[in-house]
Design a protein around this motif. Structure first.
Motif, short mmCIF file in Angstrom:
data_model
loop_
_atom_site.label_atom_id
_atom_site.label_comp_id
_atom_site.label_asym_id
_atom_site.label_seq_id
_atom_site.Cartn_x
_atom_site.Cartn_y
_atom_site.Cartn_z
N LYS A 74 39.91 49.92 37.71
CA LYS A 74 40.46 49.18 36.57
C LYS A 74 41.97 49.35 36.44
O LYS A 74 42.68 48.40 36.18
CB LYS A 74 39.77 49.67 35.29
N TYR A 75 42.43 50.62 36.61
CA TYR A 75 43.85 50.88 36.41
C TYR A 75 44.54 51.20 37.72
O TYR A 75 44.89 52.34 37.97
CB TYR A 75 44.05 52.03 35.43
N SER A 76 44.74 50.24 38.57
CA SER A 76 45.45 50.52 39.81
C SER A 76 46.76 49.74 39.79
O SER A 76 46.78 48.55 39.52
CB SER A 76 44.57 50.12 40.99
N GLN A 77 47.85 50.44 40.04
CA GLN A 77 49.16 49.78 40.04
C GLN A 77 49.20 48.66 41.06
O GLN A 77 49.76 47.60 40.83
CB GLN A 77 50.26 50.79 40.36
N ALA A 78 48.59 48.95 42.24
CA ALA A 78 48.60 47.95 43.30
C ALA A 78 47.89 46.69 42.83
O ALA A 78 48.36 45.57 43.06
CB ALA A 78 47.92 48.50 44.54
N LYS A 79 46.77 46.91 42.12
CA LYS A 79 46.03 45.75 41.63
C LYS A 79 46.80 45.00 40.56
O LYS A 79 46.87 43.78 40.57
CB LYS A 79 44.70 46.21 41.03
N GLU A 80 47.38 45.77 39.63
CA GLU A 80 48.18 45.15 38.57
C GLU A 80 49.29 44.31 39.18
O GLU A 80 49.55 43.19 38.76
CB GLU A 80 48.83 46.23 37.70
N TYR A 81 49.94 44.88 40.18
CA TYR A 81 51.03 44.18 40.85
C TYR A 81 50.52 42.89 41.47
O TYR A 81 51.08 41.81 41.27
CB TYR A 81 51.64 45.07 41.92
N ALA A 82 49.40 43.02 42.22
CA ALA A 82 48.85 41.84 42.89
C ALA A 82 48.48 40.77 41.87
O ALA A 82 48.73 39.58 42.08
CB ALA A 82 47.64 42.23 43.73
N THR A 83 47.90 41.20 40.76
CA THR A 83 47.51 40.23 39.74
C THR A 83 48.72 39.52 39.18
O THR A 83 48.73 38.29 39.03
CB THR A 83 46.78 40.95 38.57
N GLU A 84 49.77 40.29 38.89
CA GLU A 84 50.96 39.66 38.31
C GLU A 84 51.64 38.72 39.29
O GLU A 84 52.13 37.66 38.91
CB GLU A 84 51.94 40.73 37.83
N VAL A 85 51.68 39.13 40.56
CA VAL A 85 52.29 38.26 41.56
C VAL A 85 51.49 36.96 41.66
O VAL A 85 52.05 35.86 41.70
CB VAL A 85 52.36 38.95 42.94
N ALA A 86 50.15 37.10 41.66
CA ALA A 86 49.31 35.90 41.75
C ALA A 86 49.54 35.00 40.54
O ALA A 86 49.66 33.78 40.68
CB ALA A 86 47.84 36.31 41.84
N GLU A 87 49.66 35.60 39.37
CA GLU A 87 49.91 34.81 38.16
C GLU A 87 51.25 34.10 38.26
O GLU A 87 51.38 32.92 37.92
CB GLU A 87 49.91 35.72 36.92
N GLY A 88 52.26 34.84 38.75
CA GLY A 88 53.59 34.25 38.90
C GLY A 88 53.57 33.08 39.85
O GLY A 88 54.15 32.03 39.58
N LYS A 89 52.86 33.25 40.97
CA LYS A 89 52.81 32.18 41.96
C LYS A 89 52.10 30.96 41.40
O LYS A 89 52.51 29.82 41.63
CB LYS A 89 52.10 32.67 43.23
#
Ligand code: HEC
Length: 217
Positions: A74-89
């Protein structure tokens, strides 16, 4: 006892419970035996307000530790990052869809209104284009831009002109890519200005260069 003094004593009681400080009259009770050149030490208890903060940080650290190391699903920085990048894209794609005219070079059209042509002319004069193409577009180092023969492109026209300005001419010929220094809107204005100058008569027109004929006669 009036109301005011009740309040004050309530506040004092609270302060006392938060500090557990020994009254100055009873200080003797907690005086340590040491005597450092006349300086003595009181053995006060740790103030409860401070202890509470300390315990809270311990509780938070345990919570944090378990979440970070045992709940990394649930709390993985890598995942958070990937999610935010995907949202940005996704947001970029959405914006591109909503404003195709800003990104899709395949439907560029030449602007014809006075304001944009004037802006194109101003850019042509200020962005050093005149150094190689001359102010009347007759050509010197660069080719004549008023005739209907073109070196670069496929069929001629605004898209080809825009593309040369954007990506540059043939390698080593001197026409650089202006993509990084002139905005897309301005490159369209420049291309539109050049088109508006089609068929004008420069003072010293350079001989026609190129195999592409546009506009066709
Ligand atoms: C350093 C000289 C130089 C400068 C500055 C310059 N050009 Fe050029 N330009 C050239 C040369 C040389 C060519 C021919 C390129 C080739 O042979 O592929 C050219 C080609 C072009 C063409 C295509 C002509 C054709 O027949 O294919 C256009 C359009 C053009 N320039 C517009 C511009 C604009 C707009 C600017 C200013 C932002 C500009 N140029 C600045 C030298 C220059």
């Amino acid at each position: 006892m009036n109301k005011n003094s009740e309040k004050i004593s309530g506040w004092k009681r609270f302060l006392k419970s938060m500090t557990k400080a020994k009254e100055i009259e009873n200080e003797e009770d907690i005086m340590l035996d040491h005597d450092y050149d006349g300086i003595k030490e009181l053995d006060n208890v740790l103030p409860p307000w401070w202890l509470a903060g300390f315990y809270i940080t311990i509780a938070i650290s345990i919570f944090y530790y378990t979440q970070v190391f045992f709940n990394s699903e649930k709390y993985s920085q890598a995942k958070e990052y990937a999610t935010e990048v995907a949202e940005g894209k996704a947001a970029i794609e959405q914006y591109k869809k909503e404003h195709p005219e800003l990104f899709d070079d395949s439907n560029i059209v030449a602007l014809t209104d006075d304001e944009n042509i004037a802006k194109g002319k101003e850019l042509f004069n200020t962005k050093t284009c005149t150094a190689c193409h001359l102010a009347d577009l007759g050509g010197s180092i660069g080719p004549n831009l008023t005739d209907n023969t073109w070196i670069n492109g496929e069929n001629g026209g605004v898209k080809d002109i825009y593309t040369v300005i954007t990506k540059g001419g043939r390698p080593g010929k001197g026409m650089i890519a202006w993509e990084s220094t002139i905005s897309r809107e301005e490159r369209i204005q420049l291309a539109s200005y050049i088109i508006s100058m089609q068929g004008s008569t420069p003072a010293n027109p350079k001989a026609p260069e190129g195999d592409i004929i546009w506009p066709k006669e």
